[in-house]
Design a protein around this motif. Structure first.
Motif, PDB file in Angstrom:
ATOM      1  N   ILE A 142       0.930  -1.061  -0.151  1.00  0.00           N
ATOM      2  CA  ILE A 142       0.030  -0.090  -0.054  1.00  0.00           C
ATOM      3  C   ILE A 142       0.904   1.304  -0.162  1.00  0.00           C
ATOM      4  CG2 ILE A 142      -1.554   1.305   1.086  1.00  0.00           C
ATOM      5  CD1 ILE A 142      -2.743  -1.297   2.431  1.00  0.00           C
ATOM      6  N   VAL A 143       1.813   1.320   0.789  1.00  0.00           N
ATOM      7  CA  VAL A 143       2.816   2.497   0.890  1.00  0.00           C
ATOM      8  C   VAL A 143       3.500   2.543  -0.251  1.00  0.00           C
ATOM      9  CG1 VAL A 143       4.821   3.435   2.141  1.00  0.00           C
ATOM     10  CG2 VAL A 143       2.739   2.230   3.593  1.00  0.00           C
ATOM     11  N   GLY A 144       4.190   1.616  -0.925  1.00  0.00           N
ATOM     12  CA  GLY A 144       4.914   1.609  -2.003  1.00  0.00           C
ATOM     13  C   GLY A 144       4.042   2.152  -3.425  1.00  0.00           C
ATOM     14  N   GLY A 145       2.768   1.430  -3.372  1.00  0.00           N
ATOM     15  CA  GLY A 145       1.857   1.831  -4.339  1.00  0.00           C
ATOM     16  C   GLY A 145       1.375   3.472  -4.444  1.00  0.00           C
ATOM     17  N   ILE A 146       1.296   3.864  -3.179  1.00  0.00           N
ATOM     18  CA  ILE A 146       0.862   5.364  -3.161  1.00  0.00           C
ATOM     19  C   ILE A 146       2.213   6.004  -3.397  1.00  0.00           C
ATOM     20  CG2 ILE A 146       0.475   7.014  -1.366  1.00  0.00           C
ATOM     21  CD1 ILE A 146      -1.055   5.148   0.181  1.00  0.00           C
ATOM     22  N   SER A 147       3.427   5.756  -3.054  1.00  0.00           N
ATOM     23  CA  SER A 147       4.561   6.384  -3.333  1.00  0.00           C
ATOM     24  C   SER A 147       4.861   6.431  -4.837  1.00  0.00           C
ATOM     25  CB  SER A 147       5.777   5.898  -2.508  1.00  0.00           C
ATOM     26  OG  SER A 147       6.772   6.624  -2.762  1.00  0.00           O
ATOM     27  N   GLY A 212       9.065   1.298  -7.202  1.00  0.00           N
ATOM     28  CA  GLY A 212       9.695   1.200  -8.340  1.00  0.00           C
ATOM     29  C   GLY A 212       8.556   0.680  -9.575  1.00  0.00           C
ATOM     30  N   MET A 213       8.000  -0.445  -9.273  1.00  0.00           N
ATOM     31  CA  MET A 213       7.099  -0.982 -10.120  1.00  0.00           C
ATOM     32  C   MET A 213       6.112   0.006 -10.095  1.00  0.00           C
ATOM     33  SD  MET A 213       7.288  -4.861  -8.762  1.00  0.00           S
ATOM     34  CE  MET A 213       6.297  -5.587  -9.991  1.00  0.00           C
ATOM     35  N   ALA A 214       5.483   0.532  -9.473  1.00  0.00           N
ATOM     36  CA  ALA A 214       4.348   1.417  -9.382  1.00  0.00           C
ATOM     37  C   ALA A 214       4.812   2.697 -10.257  1.00  0.00           C
ATOM     38  CB  ALA A 214       3.778   1.976  -8.262  1.00  0.00           C
ATOM     39  N   LEU A 215       6.002   3.241 -10.409  1.00  0.00           N
ATOM     40  CA  LEU A 215       6.433   4.326 -11.174  1.00  0.00           C
ATOM     41  C   LEU A 215       6.445   3.830 -12.559  1.00  0.00           C
ATOM     42  CD1 LEU A 215       9.747   5.643  -9.256  1.00  0.00           C
ATOM     43  CD2 LEU A 215       7.397   6.962  -9.647  1.00  0.00           C
ATOM     44  N   ILE A 236      -7.627   3.109  -8.400  1.00  0.00           N
ATOM     45  CA  ILE A 236      -6.507   2.900  -9.544  1.00  0.00           C
ATOM     46  C   ILE A 236      -5.286   2.153  -8.959  1.00  0.00           C
ATOM     47  CG2 ILE A 236      -4.769   3.815 -11.186  1.00  0.00           C
ATOM     48  CD1 ILE A 236      -6.690   6.313 -11.438  1.00  0.00           C
ATOM     49  N   ILE A 237      -4.880   2.429  -7.508  1.00  0.00           N
ATOM     50  CA  ILE A 237      -4.038   1.937  -6.795  1.00  0.00           C
ATOM     51  C   ILE A 237      -4.270   0.474  -6.800  1.00  0.00           C
ATOM     52  CG2 ILE A 237      -2.392   1.857  -4.940  1.00  0.00           C
ATOM     53  CD1 ILE A 237      -2.522   4.910  -5.018  1.00  0.00           C
ATOM     54  N   ARG A 239      -6.935  -1.232  -7.730  1.00  0.00           N
ATOM     55  CA  ARG A 239      -7.604  -2.420  -8.805  1.00  0.00           C
ATOM     56  C   ARG A 239      -6.610  -2.365 -10.026  1.00  0.00           C
ATOM     57  NH1 ARG A 239      -8.774  -5.486 -11.990  1.00  0.00           N
ATOM     58  NH2 ARG A 239     -10.668  -5.941 -12.838  1.00  0.00           N
ATOM     59  N   HIS A 240      -5.569  -1.668 -10.237  1.00  0.00           N
ATOM     60  CA  HIS A 240      -5.052  -1.875 -11.406  1.00  0.00           C
ATOM     61  C   HIS A 240      -3.522  -1.839 -11.273  1.00  0.00           C
ATOM     62  CE1 HIS A 240      -8.375  -0.781 -13.910  1.00  0.00           C
ATOM     63  NE2 HIS A 240      -8.707   0.184 -13.147  1.00  0.00           N
ATOM     64  N   ILE A 241      -2.811  -1.213 -10.230  1.00  0.00           N
ATOM     65  CA  ILE A 241      -1.475  -1.188 -10.067  1.00  0.00           C
ATOM     66  C   ILE A 241      -1.170  -2.178  -9.205  1.00  0.00           C
ATOM     67  CG2 ILE A 241       0.396   0.064  -9.059  1.00  0.00           C
ATOM     68  CD1 ILE A 241      -0.716   2.660 -10.082  1.00  0.00           C
ATOM     69  N   LEU A 242      -1.575  -2.266  -7.874  1.00  0.00           N
ATOM     70  CA  LEU A 242      -0.897  -3.417  -7.009  1.00  0.00           C
ATOM     71  C   LEU A 242      -1.254  -4.686  -7.232  1.00  0.00           C
ATOM     72  CD1 LEU A 242      -2.004  -2.291  -3.442  1.00  0.00           C
ATOM     73  CD2 LEU A 242       0.221  -1.861  -4.698  1.00  0.00           C
ATOM     74  N   PRO A 243      -2.191  -5.350  -8.271  1.00  0.00           N
ATOM     75  CA  PRO A 243      -2.430  -6.501  -8.868  1.00  0.00           C
ATOM     76  C   PRO A 243      -1.511  -6.676  -9.784  1.00  0.00           C
ATOM     77  CG  PRO A 243      -4.763  -5.501  -8.860  1.00  0.00           C
ATOM     78  CD  PRO A 243      -3.799  -4.431  -8.571  1.00  0.00           C
ATOM     79  N   ASN A 244      -0.921  -5.916 -10.433  1.00  0.00           N
ATOM     80  CA  ASN A 244       0.434  -6.191 -11.567  1.00  0.00           C
ATOM     81  C   ASN A 244       1.472  -6.507 -10.812  1.00  0.00           C
ATOM     82  OD1 ASN A 244      -0.724  -5.658 -14.468  1.00  0.00           O
ATOM     83  ND2 ASN A 244      -1.783  -4.328 -13.134  1.00  0.00           N
ATOM     84  N   THR A 245       1.556  -6.101  -9.404  1.00  0.00           N
ATOM     85  CA  THR A 245       2.729  -6.627  -8.730  1.00  0.00           C
ATOM     86  C   THR A 245       2.469  -8.104  -7.851  1.00  0.00           C
ATOM     87  OG1 THR A 245       2.148  -5.461  -6.510  1.00  0.00           O
ATOM     88  CG2 THR A 245       3.076  -4.190  -8.312  1.00  0.00           C
ATOM     89  N   PHE A 246       1.702  -8.473  -8.148  1.00  0.00           N
ATOM     90  CA  PHE A 246       1.368 -10.101  -7.250  1.00  0.00           C
ATOM     91  C   PHE A 246       2.409 -11.125  -7.680  1.00  0.00           C
ATOM     92  CE2 PHE A 246      -3.350  -9.229  -6.400  1.00  0.00           C
ATOM     93  CZ  PHE A 246      -2.944  -8.414  -5.336  1.00  0.00           C
TER      94      PHE A 246
END
Length: 330
Positions: A142-147, A212-215, A236-237, A239-246
């Motif tokens: 969560i913190v990394g995705g927001i950052s 880094g992945m979220a950037l 967006i974070i 539903r779309h960003i974090l699932p792509n880091t699983f």
């Protein structure tokens, strides 16, 4: 696959610890201090357990091959709670007679069955890794995705905080945080505190990787389309960003679980973790610090073997998942 099968077996044993263990983890036998391992043997068509009598002197025992007791399966014994809330008294095996103990891994300095304590201790040592990973990786994602998504000033502040936490030696930080809590805490409270401490120091490194992945993901076309459709930043974070880091998170979590298990082991080994009479692998290994004990009673090192097998199994499983997730090799 081998590592995965071993872990499934270990966690199944931990779940049904009360049923598998013939004794309670805190059951003391005054006549069995440092009792050597006793294994059942087959006589005819029955398993029997020989009697061992303590000789005068220094914790020496002599087995009487002619004085035996039948080994029973699904026998009544000390009460326990299956899954933490189902009261039962059926055990997998036992003799029903304290004079004929079934000490598969011997007994400790208090006459407690090491095998039973090892089984009960797996509930603490194995669960801490899973619970700690769930807490620290959830926070880190969560913190990394927001950052990574917002970048700018928010990214700078969050990353400096992560670097501050990562710059402190983990072991000293763990011990310092543990000593900050009041003494006299119950085992359940100590368990909760250890999980919180290990999660507190583990989320920062995960947050940096997710950032880094979220950037990279925030500039993808589907993210821009979601913004154009007016979706909220939180949606967006999540539903779309974090699932792509699983795919990365699953592999990293599997490889990180051993460090959480070893963190509990270190704390209990140093005497600031799980306390007596509760059982954990680190606390049991603390009994083997005495050089004389290690030489004369090597069965006290059984928790070390359990830790070795568990850590090795997690590393095997993590390496396999990493190879499977590597698209360059597929």
């Amino acid at each position: 696959m081998t590592g995965g099968v071993i872990l499934i077996f270990l966690y199944a044993v931990a779940i049904f610890a009360g049923f598998i263990a013939p004794y309670r983890y805190d059951q003391i036998n005054d006549e069995s201090f440092f009792h050597p391992p006793v294994w059942p043997r087959l006589e005819g068509f029955h398993w029997v357990v020989p009697r061992s009598d303590q000789l005068p002197g220094d914790f020496a025992y002599q087995e009487d091959a002619h004085d035996t007791q039948p080994l029973h399966f699904f026998i009544h014994g000390p009460e326990y709670k299956l899954l933490g809330f189902i009261p039962l008294s059926i055990h997998l095996f036992g003799t029903g007679n304290d004079n004929y103990p079934v000490y598969l891994f011997g007994a400790d300095q208090f006459g407690r069955d090491i095998f039973s304590r090892l089984i009960y201790g797996s509930q603490v040592s194995l669960s801490i890794g899973i619970v700690g990973i769930l807490l620290s990786f959830s926070l880190g994602m969560i913190v990394g995705g927001i950052s990574g998504y917002f970048a700018g000033a928010a990214d700078t502040v969050i990353m400096r905080l992560c670097e501050l936490i990562m710059s402190i030696p983990a072991l000293y930080l763990i011990i310092s945080l543990r000593n900050a809590f009041p003494p006299g805490m119950s085992s359940s409270q100590v368990y909760a505190m250890i999980v919180i401490i290990l999660s507190f120091i583990g989320w920062a490194s995960m947050a940096r990787v997710i950032r880094g992945m979220a950037l990279a993901l925030r500039e993808q076309q589907y993210i821009l389309a979601a913004r154009a459709l007016g979706q909220s930043h939180l949606w967006i974070i999540c539903r779309h960003i974090l699932p792509n880091t699983f795919s990365y998170v699953i592999v990293a979590a599997t490889l990180s679980v051993p460090y959480y298990i070893l963190g509990e082991v270190v704390l209990s080994f140093l005497g600031v973790g799980i306390q007596e009479p509760q059982a954990s692998w680190g606390l049991m290994l603390n009994d083997a610090r005495n050089t004389e004990y290690m030489q004369r009673f090597p069965w006290l090192l059984a928790p070390g073997a359990a830790i070795f097998v568990t850590v090795l199994a997690f590393n095997f499983l993590g390496d396999g998942l990493r190879d499977a997730a590597d698209t360059k090799q597929n």
